[in-house]
Enzyme design. Structure first.
Site, short mmCIF file in Angstrom:
data_model
loop_
_atom_site.label_atom_id
_atom_site.label_comp_id
_atom_site.label_asym_id
_atom_site.label_seq_id
_atom_site.Cartn_x
_atom_site.Cartn_y
_atom_site.Cartn_z
CE1 TYR A 140 48.09 49.48 52.92
CE2 TYR A 140 46.33 48.45 54.16
CZ TYR A 140 46.83 48.92 52.96
OH TYR A 140 46.09 48.84 51.82
CE LYS A 191 52.12 40.70 42.06
NZ LYS A 191 51.66 39.98 40.86
CG ASP A 224 48.73 39.20 39.51
OD1 ASP A 224 48.82 38.21 40.27
OD2 ASP A 224 49.48 39.35 38.53
CG ASP A 248 42.58 47.92 52.02
OD1 ASP A 248 41.34 48.02 52.06
OD2 ASP A 248 43.35 48.89 52.18
CG ASP A 252 37.09 47.76 49.40
OD1 ASP A 252 36.67 47.25 50.46
OD2 ASP A 252 37.40 48.96 49.30
#
Ligand code: NAD
Length: 368
Positions: A140, A191, A224, A248, A252
């Site tokens: 970001y 990852k 993942d 992020d 959620d």
């Protein structure tokens, strides 16, 4: 004497923070929590008053406070305001100027609300996990970034995932310190199978834990797979540390395991002060300003109340008081009190202040 700055913000922010103030007063009266409370503006209301989403004077108060408690910012009336003065800019400035790099998002499933989860009751009942998300680095913020015109009818969009050792080390320490106070189990997610930044994350987390936290049982899980595991068997995790982007998304996912937005607290922490050991801290509910119900006395104050419980635990080192407040909220839910957002058949519908009353009564019963 502790020092709290309350920034109620917009929409339902002032309503829910009003209940938090009553709870803070209860701890002052009954538990010797000596605190001086100041208030200021943030978000759209600050823009209306000062032309900026947070004034320099309010920022100074935030920098001097032991903890900042924020309600919510935003609303349709400020949708056309310049990006730099938008309500959200107040939040971004707070995070940047307080140097808050660690975002703590607990996902706690109260058994009284287990039916509200999209997962089966036995998978989520009693769930209590904490996601520690890196907040100021990664894709970001990384450079280069932007959209360029390639001149042949094509455009290229670029963002850069970048982490340095110190960023991974400090977020790992925040997560590990918390894990040491819980079950001493820590999971780390990246990852590394496809990203060098993930490989670095993996190596640095290993290094910090091996060097300074030998008691911690460390597990690595690819992001993942982690998303899958969180909906398959969420209770396998306790504290989970991850980067800005994956955090992020994963926070959620974890949030929705618990059912309602009106129940979710969060904390953002900076580096511990060298002299006091206390970190700069901002506590806020995950939900927004809910313009659709603002001013109607319908908002659920529990996310904000639970955010104050996090302040008791993480800033004020009052773990027993935090547990008491969590148990009071649990008792209120067990007794059947519900705001509209968590209403279920045969339960008692209450508004914001009646929910605050019920928590105060439970505190009286459990803690006086
Ligand atoms: P929202 O979280 O404000 O509301 C989503 C839905 O959940 C609404 O139906 C709302 O009524 C309900 N809801 C949220 N909190 C509730 C509570 N405590 N009690 C009962 N019901 C609750 O999200 P949104 O509608 O997407 O955004 C509204 C405004 O809030 C926008 O301006 C947005 O930019 C802003 N926002 C601010 C923050 C923040 O301050 N951290 C976070 C998200 C959104």
């Amino acid at each position: 004497m502790e020092n709290i700055l309350i920034l109620p913000g917009d929409g339902i922010g002032p309503e829910v923070m009003g209940e938090v103030t009553r709870i803070i007063d209860w701890f002052g009266t009954h538990k010797g929590f000596e605190v001086s409370i100041d208030h200021d503006l943030v978000g759209g209301c600050a823009y209306d008053a000062h032309g900026a989403a947070i004034s320099d004077a309010a920022m100074e108060k935030a920098l001097a406070a032991d903890a900042v408690l924020l309600g919510a910012v935003g609303g349709p009336q400020w949708d056309n305001v310049d990006y730099a003065a938008r309500p959200e800019a107040g939040l971004l400035r707070l995070r940047a100027d307080l140097e808050l790099f660690a975002n703590l998002r607990p996902a706690i499933c109260f058994s009284a609300l287990a039916e509200a989860s999209s997962l089966k009751r036995d998978l989520v009942e009693g769930l209590d996990i904490l996601i520690v998300r890196e907040l100021t680095g990664g894709v970001y913020f990384g450079e280069p970034r932007g959209i360029t015109d390639l001149g042949n009818g094509q455009r290229r969009g670029v963002n850069t995932q970048v982490y340095e050792t110190y960023e991974i080390e400090r977020i790992t320490r925040v997560a590990a310190d918390i894990a040491m106070k819980r079950t001493k189990k820590l999971a780390s997610s990246e990852k590394r199978n496809v990203m060098e930044s993930g490989q670095l994350w993996f190596e640095e987390v290993n290094r910090v834990i091996a060097a300074d936290y030998p008691e911690i049982e460390l597990q690595h899980v690819l992001a993942d797979n982690c998303a899958m595991q969180l909906v398959r068997q969420p209770k396998q995790y306790d504290v989970l540390v991850t980067d800005n982007l994956f955090g992020d998304i994963l926070s959620d996912v974890a949030a929705m395991l618990t059912g309602s937005l009106g129940m979710l607290p969060s904390a953002s922490l900076g580096a511990p002060d060298a002299a006091t050991g206390r970190a700069r801290a901002l506590y806020e509910p995950v939900h927004g300003s809910a313009p659709d119900i603002a001013g109607q006395g319908k908002a659920n104050p529990i996310a904000s109340i639970m955010s104050f419980a996090m302040a008791l635990k993480y800033t004020f080192d009052r773990g027993a008081d935090a547990d008491l407040l969590e148990r009071a909220v649990m008792q209120v839910l067990d007794k059947g009190f519900r705001t509209g957002d968590i209403m279920q058949p045969d339960m008692q519908l209450v508004g914001t202040s009646a929910m605050g009353d019920a928590v105060l009564q439970a505190l009286d019963e459990l803690g006086s």
